[in-house]
Design a protein around this motif. Structure first.
Motif, PDB file in Angstrom:
ATOM      1  N   THR A  48      -4.461   9.422   2.017  1.00 11.28           N
ATOM      2  CA  THR A  48      -2.969   8.859   2.546  1.00 11.28           C
ATOM      3  C   THR A  48      -3.307   8.794   4.161  1.00 11.28           C
ATOM      4  O   THR A  48      -3.026   7.727   4.459  1.00 11.28           O
ATOM      5  N   ALA A  49      -4.041   9.495   4.786  1.00  9.60           N
ATOM      6  CA  ALA A  49      -4.724   9.134   6.087  1.00  9.60           C
ATOM      7  C   ALA A  49      -5.415   7.800   6.046  1.00  9.60           C
ATOM      8  O   ALA A  49      -5.464   7.125   6.946  1.00  9.60           O
ATOM      9  N   VAL A  56       0.535  -1.249   0.019  1.00  8.61           N
ATOM     10  CA  VAL A  56       0.058  -0.187  -0.039  1.00  8.61           C
ATOM     11  C   VAL A  56       0.802   1.248   0.156  1.00  8.61           C
ATOM     12  O   VAL A  56       0.711   2.388  -0.791  1.00  8.61           O
ATOM     13  N   GLY A  57       1.887   1.164   0.811  1.00  7.87           N
ATOM     14  CA  GLY A  57       2.983   2.280   0.944  1.00  7.87           C
ATOM     15  C   GLY A  57       3.557   2.635  -0.353  1.00  7.87           C
ATOM     16  O   GLY A  57       3.833   3.940  -0.741  1.00  7.87           O
ATOM     17  N   LEU A  58       3.780   1.608  -1.236  1.00  5.59           N
ATOM     18  CA  LEU A  58       4.362   1.990  -2.422  1.00  5.59           C
ATOM     19  C   LEU A  58       3.829   2.691  -3.338  1.00  5.59           C
ATOM     20  O   LEU A  58       4.165   3.499  -4.204  1.00  5.59           O
ATOM     21  N   ASN A  59       2.228   2.335  -3.391  1.00  9.16           N
ATOM     22  CA  ASN A  59       1.487   3.168  -4.064  1.00  9.16           C
ATOM     23  C   ASN A  59       1.541   4.740  -4.061  1.00  9.16           C
ATOM     24  O   ASN A  59       1.475   5.585  -4.646  1.00  9.16           O
ATOM     25  N   ARG A  60       1.734   4.749  -2.445  1.00  4.34           N
ATOM     26  CA  ARG A  60       1.652   6.221  -1.949  1.00  4.34           C
ATOM     27  C   ARG A  60       3.275   6.925  -2.477  1.00  4.34           C
ATOM     28  O   ARG A  60       3.067   8.000  -2.707  1.00  4.34           O
ATOM     29  N   ASP A  61       4.179   6.055  -2.086  1.00  7.17           N
ATOM     30  CA  ASP A  61       5.402   6.449  -2.849  1.00  7.17           C
ATOM     31  C   ASP A  61       5.312   7.227  -4.102  1.00  7.17           C
ATOM     32  O   ASP A  61       5.924   8.082  -4.637  1.00  7.17           O
ATOM     33  N   PRO A  77       2.982  12.031   1.415  1.00  6.03           N
ATOM     34  CA  PRO A  77       4.035  12.175   2.599  1.00  6.03           C
ATOM     35  C   PRO A  77       4.198  10.774   3.322  1.00  6.03           C
ATOM     36  O   PRO A  77       5.086  10.833   4.080  1.00  6.03           O
ATOM     37  N   ILE A  78       3.186   9.661   3.197  1.00  4.68           N
ATOM     38  CA  ILE A  78       3.616   8.625   3.999  1.00  4.68           C
ATOM     39  C   ILE A  78       3.686   7.695   2.666  1.00  4.68           C
ATOM     40  O   ILE A  78       2.915   7.231   1.762  1.00  4.68           O
TER      41      ILE A  78
END
Length: 161
Positions: A101-102, A25-30, A35-36
């Motif tokens: 993101t939250a 999930v975080g890779l998508n945000r990157d 910011p996370i």
């Protein structure tokens, strides 16, 4: 292999799956410069799995469903503070940014909880649906907005992020 070692291997597997789900999930945000990212959400999921494992099994004592439920409630309540840290308001344009993101902080915690509980199908299905929504949700939303309203998505709503 002894029962104790089998249990320890199961715990390590649960922690690894939780971490990988959060990292996915975080890779998508990157990728979307949010910011996370991968490390943070991997740690959120890992932390949730650690807490649920320590709250449900400690030195062979299995706690009841009530105790596990309270652990889950505590995790999800506490995560609100981390999620709130990424929500920003643009004072000039009255926009709120960072809600998506939250929400990924919250979902990473939930994925960690399911992995910590050993609910493998729920963890994998939840990760897949989350990645589907993060990857294709905005294009689908934009298309539906154009189709249903006859206009493009208004930029001033500012609820993405």
């Amino acid at each position: 292999m002894s029962t104790e070692h089998a249990g320890q291997i199961e715990i390590v597997l649960r922690l690894l799956v939780a971490t990988i789900a959060g990292m996915a999930v975080g890779l998508n945000r990157d990728i979307h410069n949010k910011p996370i990212g991968m490390r943070t959400l991997g740690l959120v999921a890992l932390g949730s799995a650690l807490v649920i494992l320590s709250g449900s099994v400690y030195e062979g004592l299995h706690f009841g469903q009530d105790a596990v439920s309270r652990v889950i409630q505590g995790i999800l309540t506490g995560l609100g503070f981390l999620g709130a840290g990424v929500i920003l308001r643009d004072e000039n344009r009255m926009q709120v940014r960072g809600l998506t993101t939250a929400a990924t902080v919250w979902i990473a915690a939930a994925l960690g909880l399911t992995a910590g509980l050993g609910a493998w199908f729920i963890t994998f299905a939840g990760t897949a649906v989350t990645l589907f929504l993060l990857t294709l949700g905005k294009p689908i939303e934009d298309r539906l907005m154009r189709l249903l309203s006859g206009k493009g998505r208004p930029e001033q709503d500012g609820l993405e992020g």
